[in-house]
Design a protein around this motif. Structure first.
Motif, PDB file in Angstrom:
ATOM      1  N   GLY A  15       0.994  -1.259   0.166  1.00 59.79           N
ATOM      2  CA  GLY A  15       0.141  -0.151  -0.034  1.00 59.79           C
ATOM      3  C   GLY A  15       0.740   1.371  -0.042  1.00 59.79           C
ATOM      4  N   VAL A  43      -5.146   6.546  -0.487  1.00 62.58           N
ATOM      5  CA  VAL A  43      -4.795   5.503  -0.388  1.00 62.58           C
ATOM      6  C   VAL A  43      -4.613   4.327  -1.697  1.00 62.58           C
ATOM      7  CG1 VAL A  43      -5.412   3.546   1.052  1.00 62.58           C
ATOM      8  CG2 VAL A  43      -5.091   6.037   1.892  1.00 62.58           C
ATOM      9  N   THR A  72      -3.892   0.704  -2.186  1.00 63.39           N
ATOM     10  CA  THR A  72      -4.182  -1.053  -2.064  1.00 63.39           C
ATOM     11  C   THR A  72      -3.510  -1.048  -2.655  1.00 63.39           C
ATOM     12  OG1 THR A  72      -5.430  -0.312   0.314  1.00 63.39           O
ATOM     13  CG2 THR A  72      -5.286  -2.884   0.065  1.00 63.39           C
ATOM     14  N   ASP A 125      -3.822  -4.771  -5.006  1.00 62.65           N
ATOM     15  CA  ASP A 125      -4.403  -6.086  -4.881  1.00 62.65           C
ATOM     16  C   ASP A 125      -3.971  -7.082  -6.195  1.00 62.65           C
ATOM     17  OD1 ASP A 125      -5.504  -5.103  -7.303  1.00 62.65           O
ATOM     18  OD2 ASP A 125      -7.840  -4.634  -6.220  1.00 62.65           O
TER      19      ASP A 125
END
Length: 188
Positions: free
Chosen positions: A70, A131, A133, A135
Motif C-alpha cells: 500500500g 490511499v 491498496t 490488490d
C-alpha cells in the motif's frame, strides 16, 4: 550501510526515513520480500507514482508488485478562516479543471481576510489523503510494466479517490477553498 546492520538484528518492522537512492530502495524491497514490514517515505506526486519511482530506481517491476502492499499520498491544505468565510461560486472552467460537473449553483467558501487570520483568509491546515491498496489485479498491472495510466484507469473502476477528489470533498464541506484545492492537489 546502517540498514544492512539493522537487518542483522531481524526486526519485524523497519522504518526507513526516506528512500532516495537505488541502494536504499533495493535493501528496503529485499527486506519486504523476506517478511519484514517496511515503512518509508518516497517523494512522488501521488500514490500511484510511487510504483514508477521505484522502477526508475532500478527495482524490477515484479519485485515492486510483490513487495508493495500500500501507498498513502498526502498534502496539507489551508483551512478557511471561520470568522471571515464567505460563499462564492467558481466558474464552470474551474469546476471542469477539477473533474466536477460545471454546476454554476455549486456553493463553496473562501476567506475574505480578517484580523483573526492576519488577512490571509486561512487559519490552520488539514490533510488530504490518497490511499492506494495493492490488490491482485494491481499487482499484475505493475508486474507487466503497464504505465501508470492503465493502473489509474483500473483504480478508478474500483472507486479509488485521488488527492484531488479528497480535496474537492473538503471544499464541498466548506473546510477549505476550491482555489486552495486546485493549488495543492491539481497535478496535471
Amino acid at each position: 550501510m546502517a540498514l544492512r546492520s539493522i537487518l542483522r538484528q531481524d526486526p519485524d518492522v523497519i522504518m526507513v526515513g526516506e528512500i532516495r537512492d537505488a541502494e536504499t530502495a533495493k535493501v528496503a524491497v529485499q527486506s519486504a520480500l523476506t517478511g519484514h514490514l517496511v515503512l518509508s517515505t518516497l517523494h512522488t506526486n501521488d500514490s500511484v507514482s510511487a510504483v514508477v519511482r521505484l522502477v526508475d530506481m532500478g527495482i524490477e517491476p515484479y519485485k515492486v508488485a510483490a513487495s508493495v502492499i500500500g501507498v498513502i499520498s498526502q498534502r496539507l491544505v489551508r483551512k478557511v478562516c471561520s470568522k471571515c468565510q464567505t460563499a462564492y461560486y467558481p466558474s464552470a472552467e474551474m469546476l471542469k479543471s477539477a473533474g466536477c460537473s460545471p454546476d454554476s449553483t455549486k456553493r463553496f467558501v473562501r476567506g475574505e481576510g480578517c484580523r483573526s487570520c492576519h488577512d490571509t483568509g486561512f487559519s490552520g491546515r488539514i490533510g488530504i489523503y490518497e490511499v492506494f491498496t495493492v490488490d491482485e489485479t494491481a499487482r499484475k498491472l505493475i508486474s507487466q510494466e503497464h504505465d501508470t495510466d492503465a493502473l489509474r484507469t483500473y483504480l478508478r473502476s474500483m472507486a479509488y479517490r485521488t488527492l484531488l477528489d479528497e480535496g474537492v470533498r473538503q471544499a464541498e464541506e466548506c473546510v477549505t477553498s476550491f482555489d486552495e484545492v486546485l493549488r495543492v492537489a491539481c497535478l496535471d
